[in-house]
Design an enzyme around this catalytic site. Structure first.
Site, PDB file in Angstrom:
ATOM      1  N   LYS A 181       0.853  -1.182   0.000  1.00 14.59           N
ATOM      2  CA  LYS A 181       0.000   0.000   0.000  1.00 14.59           C
ATOM      3  C   LYS A 181       0.900   1.247   0.000  1.00 14.59           C
ATOM      4  O   LYS A 181       2.049   1.148   0.400  1.00 14.59           O
ATOM      5  CB  LYS A 181      -0.908  -0.016   1.227  1.00 14.59           C
ATOM      6  CG  LYS A 181      -0.129   0.199   2.535  1.00 14.59           C
ATOM      7  CD  LYS A 181      -1.030   0.448   3.704  1.00 14.59           C
ATOM      8  CE  LYS A 181      -0.181   0.855   4.879  1.00 14.59           C
ATOM      9  NZ  LYS A 181      -0.840   1.070   6.106  1.00 14.59           N
ATOM     10  N   HIS A 273      -6.744  -1.930   5.527  1.00 14.58           N
ATOM     11  CA  HIS A 273      -6.902  -2.835   6.669  1.00 14.58           C
ATOM     12  C   HIS A 273      -8.343  -2.919   7.157  1.00 14.58           C
ATOM     13  O   HIS A 273      -8.912  -3.994   7.301  1.00 14.58           O
ATOM     14  CB  HIS A 273      -6.033  -2.385   7.847  1.00 14.58           C
ATOM     15  CG  HIS A 273      -4.585  -2.232   7.499  1.00 14.58           C
ATOM     16  ND1 HIS A 273      -3.958  -3.048   6.597  1.00 14.58           N
ATOM     17  CD2 HIS A 273      -3.645  -1.366   7.928  1.00 14.58           C
ATOM     18  CE1 HIS A 273      -2.686  -2.687   6.492  1.00 14.58           C
ATOM     19  NE2 HIS A 273      -2.479  -1.669   7.287  1.00 14.58           N
TER      20      HIS A 273
END
Lengths: 519, 322
Positions: A181, A273
């Site tokens: 990410k 997440h």
């Protein structure tokens, strides 16, 4: 030897390894011959996570004989210098004990190529190094490229990998790319990024790391929900009042301005997440644990997930100001080095989501994350409705809260259940108690790190724990409205470091008659 | 913390365990199994406890050690409870039995088993004739013996074969998991050819070598030779003959293995002999019947033994490669 006609090699599809048997559950899955090339070896990620994970895998006997690690960076290092760097990070951060034998074997396959990403000659040298590894060391043409670099550098590295033919698949060998990410900063940029990567690597050879998915506790959500009869019947809007998903960090952003400024908590944490945790909590039962079935269910639940409006009332954002983080005095964001004193980057974000399925209709999902909060904790709390009728009078149940099931993702991994119990004594009085399942502090010590699991899955070509393109784009689709809304109006509300976020967050959940759990 | 309870009863041990839990917080909650270790009193008991403590870091458990003391003494039970730092992630109860009590280990264990949790029995030393019919073994879902720890390892393995009952397992089997993994991974790679024959070389006193040969025999259904290389050193090499040439995995020094395949560079891999604690951790990971182990045991008689003439086999292996 025996006659020759019987021994024609078979195609991979029809071949079944006689030594493998699904009943043989001890047999470790060792990756086939391969190597990994890491771009950005000087960064924290590769020093603290990747290199130790590689060693731990080797120590557990899960890497193939003749495994190779190639580093690429703008340093004037020899192979030996790089091996020293790897050794140091293994000694500092590896989970398993150091064994000279294991390290010696690993060190034989360590290579370093010096250069910058726009340097054609350096990538030609990399190509030669990898070809030599295939020839001499036995990597058999199978290579994973780990891009531990900022996404801005993806296009140029991908182009170089395409130009030199390093990205090219063959029938007998594979090439894979691993990216970290952020996967873009909104839907548009995520699509662009995916295009850049997919131009060179087909989607099935792209592995996007969300290290949360490698955690044992996160995988345990699936076991808890689908291997038990106890929880599934109540896992729906009939019994669940709401769900809170929290990821709190106690650290600040000192030294990370370059990465964080202009990004903020939603993009940094919620997009990947927390939405993945929401997907695992909210999804329907997959028909099997095949990667496709699992991703299919995640995509379904994400495509049914929407922000609840009006956004002014259902979202909250904050920015930490100076204060006391536990026993330590810390600076506020505006004083942190590298941040604009006028910065509007949020370090706390809370949003309200709804999942439009029969299972979850009417159950709000509250997601929050922040830096410099009370303590470091990640958890999913499923809060149940109150019993519809209580045969007790009010004074007896004054101290009774709502039943809750809390999955503690980190630290102190485990599951807590909260329910009412009679207080010992003569009068009938019911109070909340908790029942705890804990993986135990020493137990988690030896359970593999998320990066170990994920890296091995990359080498094995096992994609279940990696979000696909579609999941990434769906999560941006969910979040884009709040990002646009926040960009257009207002500023984040300050909250003192070491607290649980700005008053706006409490007001936001308070409007629905609920309150945040103190994790 | 260590609490000694000399000349005691199981009821007192139980009381003390509960009291320790209440005083020290949740000690025994979340234990996933009870591990019963049956051993003779002495150094072996301590070694076994150490291995169990290490294994408990992955499998929090209650460890009950039955240490058999002198039979000719008056019947007596001495207990010692270890919790916290002295017991890894487990709680250990060492029970030294004397006199007639020595023969009634099962009765001593029963009151201390965790409710509802599986029971594993481990004999680090001499094995009972039929583990599944042993009084302590009968309490357990999983029974772990160690053929290598018997006075005659080969007879120990033969006994494991003849007395096999579902739930039996042996550390000689878990010692070769890494070998099995590497060989399997080697066959995963092209060319996908059948194996024509196999040869396994190892020490005369290495039951793991026998089992590896038995496993190959049961999986591949081709002639498998078991070549003896003198005592000590465990497994030293495996050769899988295929049409294109042999796959060889050789470990002469007990530390580093070399994987050789035709047309490919030699590959080295760390292949240390496994510690008991690693084997035990693996054993505790699964508690169901190990059919693969059973098949390997049953294939043992089909393995051809060869001793003195092993040079010939290696020669022919070399011939096929060139």
């Amino acid at each position: 030897m025996t006659g020759s006609g019987w021994h024609r090699p078979r195609a991979a599809e029809t071949w079944r390894n006689p030594l493998r048997d699904p009943r043989d559950k001890r047999l470790p899955h060792i990756a086939g011959p391969c190597g990994v090339t890491i771009f950005g070896v000087t960064g924290d990620l590769s020093r603290k996570k990747l290199m130790p994970a590689i060693y731990d895998l080797a120590n557990r006997g899960l890497l193939p004989p003749g495994f190779a690690v190639t580093g690429f960076a703008r340093r004037d290092w020899s192979d030996q210098d790089f091996a020293e760097v790897v050794l140091q990070s293994v000694r500092d951060y590896a989970r398993t004990p150091f064994r000279q034998d294991v390290w010696d074997r690993l060190a034989e396959g360590v290579r370093f190529v010096s250069g910058s990403f726009d340097d054609d000659a350096a990538f030609d040298r990399l190509t030669d190094t990898i070809a030599a590894l295939d020839r001499m060391h036995g990597t058999s043409g199978n290579h994973a490229f780990y891009l531990a670099i900022p996404p801005e550098a993806f296009p140029v590295v991908c182009k170089q990998l395409a130009r030199t033919g390093l990205a090219e698949h063959g029938d007998a060998h594979w090439r894979r790319v691993v990216i970290e990410k952020p996967f873009g900063h909104d839907l548009h940029s995520a699509r662009e990024l995916n295009e850049v990567v997919n131009e060179v690597f087909p989607e099935d050879s792209v592995f996007r790391i969300d290290h949360y998915l490698g955690k044992e506790t996160v995988q345990n959500i699936l076991a808890l929900r689908f291997a038990n009869q106890l929880f599934d019947p109540i896992w729906n809007s009939h019994y669940v009042d709401h769900v809170q998903i929290t990821m709190a960090e106690d650290i600040g952003l000192g030294g990370r301005a370059g990465y964080y400024e202009g990004i903020g908590a939603v993009r940094d944490v919620i997009q990947n997440h927390l939405l993945q945790l929401l997907a695992l909590t909210g999804m329907e039962e997959p028909v099997s644990f095949s990667p496709d079935a699992l991703r299919g269910e995640k995509v379904k639940v994400l495509s049914a997930t929407k922000l609840v409006g009006p956004l002014d009332e259902t979202t909250a954002r904050g920015q930490y100001s100076a204060g006391w983080q536990g026993s330590q005095q810390v600076a506020g964001l505006h004083q942190e080095q590298g941040f604009d004193p006028e910065s509007r980057t949020e370090t706390f974000a809370a949003i309200t989501l709804q999942v439009d399925t029969r299972r979850w209709g009417g159950v709000p999902f509250f997601l929050r994350t922040g830096k410099r909060l009370g303590r470091r904790v990640t958890e999913i709390a499923v809060v149940f409705k109150r019993a519809p009728h209580l045969p007790f009078d009010d004074t007896m149940t004054e101290e009774l809260g709502e039943n809750a099931l809390v999955i503690r993702v980190q630290p102190d991994e485990g599951v807590t259940m909260r329910f009412g119990s009679k207080v010992p004594g003569t009068a009938m009085e019911v109070r909340d108690v908790t029942m705890d399942f804990s993986y135990g502090t020493s137990f988690t010590e030896t359970s593999p790190d998320a990066y170990e699991r994920l890296l091995l899955d990359v080498l094995l070509g096992e994609p279940s724990l990696f979000p696909v393109n579609e999941e990434v784009e769906l999560s941006w689709q969910i979040l884009d409205p709040v990002l646009e809304h926040w960009a257009a109006t207002g500023t984040p509300e300050p909250y003192p470091a070491g607290t649980w976020g700005p008053p706006a967050a409490d007001a936001m959940i308070g409007r629905t008659g609920r309150s945040w759990r103190r994790p | 913390m260590i609490v000694d309870l000399p000349s005691t009863t199981t009821a007192a041990v139980n009381r003390e365990l509960i009291e320790l839990r209440e005083r020290g917080g949740a000690v025994a909650l979340g234990r996933v199994l009870t591990l019963v270790i049956v051993t003779d009193d002495g150094a072996q008991a301590e070694e076994a406890i150490e291995a169990a403590n290490a294994a408990s870091r992955e499998h929090p458990c209650r460890v009950l050690v039955l240490a058999r003391g002198a039979r000719r003494a008056a019947p007596r039970l001495d207990a010692q409870i270890r919790v916290g730092g002295d017991a890894g992630a487990s709680e250990v109860v060492v029970m030294r039995m004397y006199g007639q009590l020595v023969d009634h280990g099962a009765s001593v264990v029963v009151p201390l088993l965790l409710p509802d949790a599986p029971v594993v029995t481990w004999w680090p030393g001499p094995r009972p004739k039929v583990p599944a019919e042993d009084p302590v073994g009968r309490l357990a879902q999983r029974r772990i013996t160690d053929a290598a720890a018997q006075r005659s390892p080969s007879r120990g393995l033969a006994a494991a074969r003849s007395s096999y009952t579902e739930g039996d397992t042996d550390l000689a089997w878990s010692r070769l998991t890494l070998w099995r993994g590497l060989l399997t991974a080697a066959l995963d790679q092209p060319p996908h050819e059948d194996v024509d024959s196999a040869a396994v070389t190892g020490a005369t006193d290495s039951p793991s070598t026998d089992l590896l040969a038995g496993w190959l025999r049961s999986r591949l259904d081709v002639p498998v030779r078991r070549i003896r290389s003198g005592p000590g050193g465990g497994i030293t090499s495996v050769v899988l003959e295929r049409h294109s040439g042999p796959i060889e995995l050789v470990r002469p020094d007990g530390k580093v293995g070399t994987l050789t395949q035709p047309g490919q560079p030699d590959r080295k891999v760390a292949l240390q002999r496994r510690h008991v604690r690693d084997c035990l951790t693996e054993e505790l990971r699964r508690l169901d019947a190990d059919e693969i182990y059973q098949a390997a045991l049953q294939a043992l008689p089909a393995v051809r033994a060869s001793g003195a003439n092993h040079r010939k086999v290696t020669d022919s292996a070399q011939g096929a490669r060139s």
